[in-house]
Design an enzyme around this catalytic site. Structure first.
Site, PDB file in Angstrom:
ATOM      1  N   SER A  53      -3.911  18.008 -15.290  1.00 50.67           N
ATOM      2  CA  SER A  53      -4.620  18.467 -16.484  1.00 50.67           C
ATOM      3  C   SER A  53      -4.960  19.951 -16.353  1.00 50.67           C
ATOM      4  O   SER A  53      -5.040  20.668 -17.348  1.00 50.67           O
ATOM      5  CB  SER A  53      -5.902  17.662 -16.707  1.00 50.67           C
ATOM      6  OG  SER A  53      -5.600  16.332 -17.059  1.00 50.67           O
ATOM      7  N   SER A  92      -9.540  16.520 -19.625  1.00 52.80           N
ATOM      8  CA  SER A  92      -9.686  15.440 -18.640  1.00 52.80           C
ATOM      9  C   SER A  92      -9.430  14.106 -19.320  1.00 52.80           C
ATOM     10  O   SER A  92     -10.165  13.733 -20.234  1.00 52.80           O
ATOM     11  CB  SER A  92     -11.089  15.457 -18.036  1.00 52.80           C
ATOM     12  OG  SER A  92     -11.293  14.322 -17.215  1.00 52.80           O
ATOM     13  N   GLY A  93      -8.405  13.405 -18.886  1.00 51.06           N
ATOM     14  CA  GLY A  93      -8.100  12.095 -19.463  1.00 51.06           C
ATOM     15  C   GLY A  93      -9.259  11.132 -19.331  1.00 51.06           C
ATOM     16  O   GLY A  93      -9.701  10.523 -20.297  1.00 51.06           O
ATOM     17  N   SER A  94      -9.808  11.029 -18.140  1.00 50.99           N
ATOM     18  CA  SER A  94     -10.906  10.085 -17.897  1.00 50.99           C
ATOM     19  C   SER A  94     -12.236  10.614 -18.406  1.00 50.99           C
ATOM     20  O   SER A  94     -13.133   9.836 -18.719  1.00 50.99           O
ATOM     21  CB  SER A  94     -11.026   9.792 -16.401  1.00 50.99           C
ATOM     22  OG  SER A  94     -11.486  10.949 -15.710  1.00 50.99           O
ATOM     23  N   GLY A  95     -12.372  11.930 -18.453  1.00 49.65           N
ATOM     24  CA  GLY A  95     -13.650  12.527 -18.818  1.00 49.65           C
ATOM     25  C   GLY A  95     -14.695  12.354 -17.731  1.00 49.65           C
ATOM     26  O   GLY A  95     -15.882  12.578 -17.958  1.00 49.65           O
ATOM     27  N   GLU A  96     -14.259  11.978 -16.531  1.00 46.19           N
ATOM     28  CA  GLU A  96     -15.183  11.714 -15.427  1.00 46.19           C
ATOM     29  C   GLU A  96     -14.838  12.480 -14.157  1.00 46.19           C
ATOM     30  O   GLU A  96     -15.484  12.279 -13.133  1.00 46.19           O
ATOM     31  CB  GLU A  96     -15.210  10.210 -15.114  1.00 46.19           C
ATOM     32  CG  GLU A  96     -15.650   9.322 -16.257  1.00 46.19           C
ATOM     33  CD  GLU A  96     -17.099   9.535 -16.699  1.00 46.19           C
ATOM     34  OE1 GLU A  96     -17.883  10.134 -15.934  1.00 46.19           O
ATOM     35  OE2 GLU A  96     -17.436   9.106 -17.816  1.00 46.19           O
ATOM     36  N   THR A  97     -13.858  13.357 -14.193  1.00 41.59           N
ATOM     37  CA  THR A  97     -13.487  14.115 -13.000  1.00 41.59           C
ATOM     38  C   THR A  97     -14.697  14.918 -12.533  1.00 41.59           C
ATOM     39  O   THR A  97     -15.209  15.759 -13.275  1.00 41.59           O
ATOM     40  CB  THR A  97     -12.296  15.049 -13.296  1.00 41.59           C
ATOM     41  OG1 THR A  97     -11.232  14.262 -13.850  1.00 41.59           O
ATOM     42  CG2 THR A  97     -11.813  15.761 -12.049  1.00 41.59           C
ATOM     43  N   GLU A 159      -1.432  13.730 -20.071  1.00 40.29           N
ATOM     44  CA  GLU A 159      -1.084  15.123 -19.790  1.00 40.29           C
ATOM     45  C   GLU A 159       0.030  15.620 -20.710  1.00 40.29           C
ATOM     46  O   GLU A 159      -0.089  16.704 -21.298  1.00 40.29           O
ATOM     47  CB  GLU A 159      -0.669  15.269 -18.329  1.00 40.29           C
ATOM     48  CG  GLU A 159      -1.809  14.972 -17.374  1.00 40.29           C
ATOM     49  CD  GLU A 159      -1.386  14.272 -16.094  1.00 40.29           C
ATOM     50  OE1 GLU A 159      -2.296  13.868 -15.337  1.00 40.29           O
ATOM     51  OE2 GLU A 159      -0.169  14.087 -15.856  1.00 40.29           O
TER      52      GLU A 159
END
Length: 192
Positions: A53, A92-97, A159
């Site tokens: 990302s 961020s795909g997860s939004g938690e990185t 991505e």
């Protein structure tokens, strides 16, 4: 000797094609409009993502620079301090990185910068602290989907789809600014 059937390649391309077609019908254009307004009205734009990302983020930063925006990639040694009039765009795909979440928290709470996120997870930590949330559907690393996992492991669909969406956004900004490809070439690197 490896026998190439091409079956997986063709299946991957078909899956990606369908994913992009779905994005075209599911994207929230109101959120996209808010992102464009945030980009256009910001003094400077800071962009970040981690891992792959992060590569998408750097590609988008380059195009914004070509369009004439004052843009920086978070983590580079020449990146200045973010200020209140600035925009931080996170991918961020997860939004938690954790690194992305922590830096975003700092920009939001300590500086009061505007925050935008490109994510697959509208209920994530990043989405909750962002002023603008653009949801790009994609299998994130934590989801279980055997077919997608075999074709496009981890965050690949997010991505790739994010990259395509951001290139479409660049086309929109190019149009809004009344620029041409020749204008972009004026800022294109020659030291490469």
């Amino acid at each position: 000797m490896v026998v190439l059937t091409g079956e997986m390649i063709l299946e991957f391309l078909e899956t990606l094609e369908n994913h992009i077609r779905e994005l075209r019908t599911s994207i929230d254009m109101e959120s996209v409009g808010k992102l464009i307004e945030s980009i256009v009205s910001s003094r400077s734009i800071f962009i970040m993502g981690a891992g792959r990302s992060g590569f998408v983020a750097k590609s988008f930063a380059m195009r914004l620079m070509h369009l004439g925006y004052n843009v920086y990639v978070v983590g580079e040694t020449t990146t200045p301090k973010i200020k209140k009039d600035d925009l931080l765009i996170t991918i961020s795909g997860s939004g938690e990185t954790s690194s992305v979440v922590n830096i975003t928290m700092k920009a939001k709470s300590m500086v009061g910068s505007k925050i935008a996120v490109i994510t697959s997870s509208p209920n994530s930590s990043l989405a909750k602290m962002s002023d603008v949330v653009v949801v790009i559907k994609g299998k994130v690393k934590t989801e279980k989907d055997d077919r997608i996992s075999k074709l496009a492991p981890l965050g690949t669909m997010f991505e790739l789809t994010s990259m395509i969406f951001l290139d479409a956004l660049v086309a929109e900004l190019l149009n809004i600014k009344g620029l041409t490809e020749d204008n972009l070439k004026e800022k294109h690197a020659i030291l490469e």
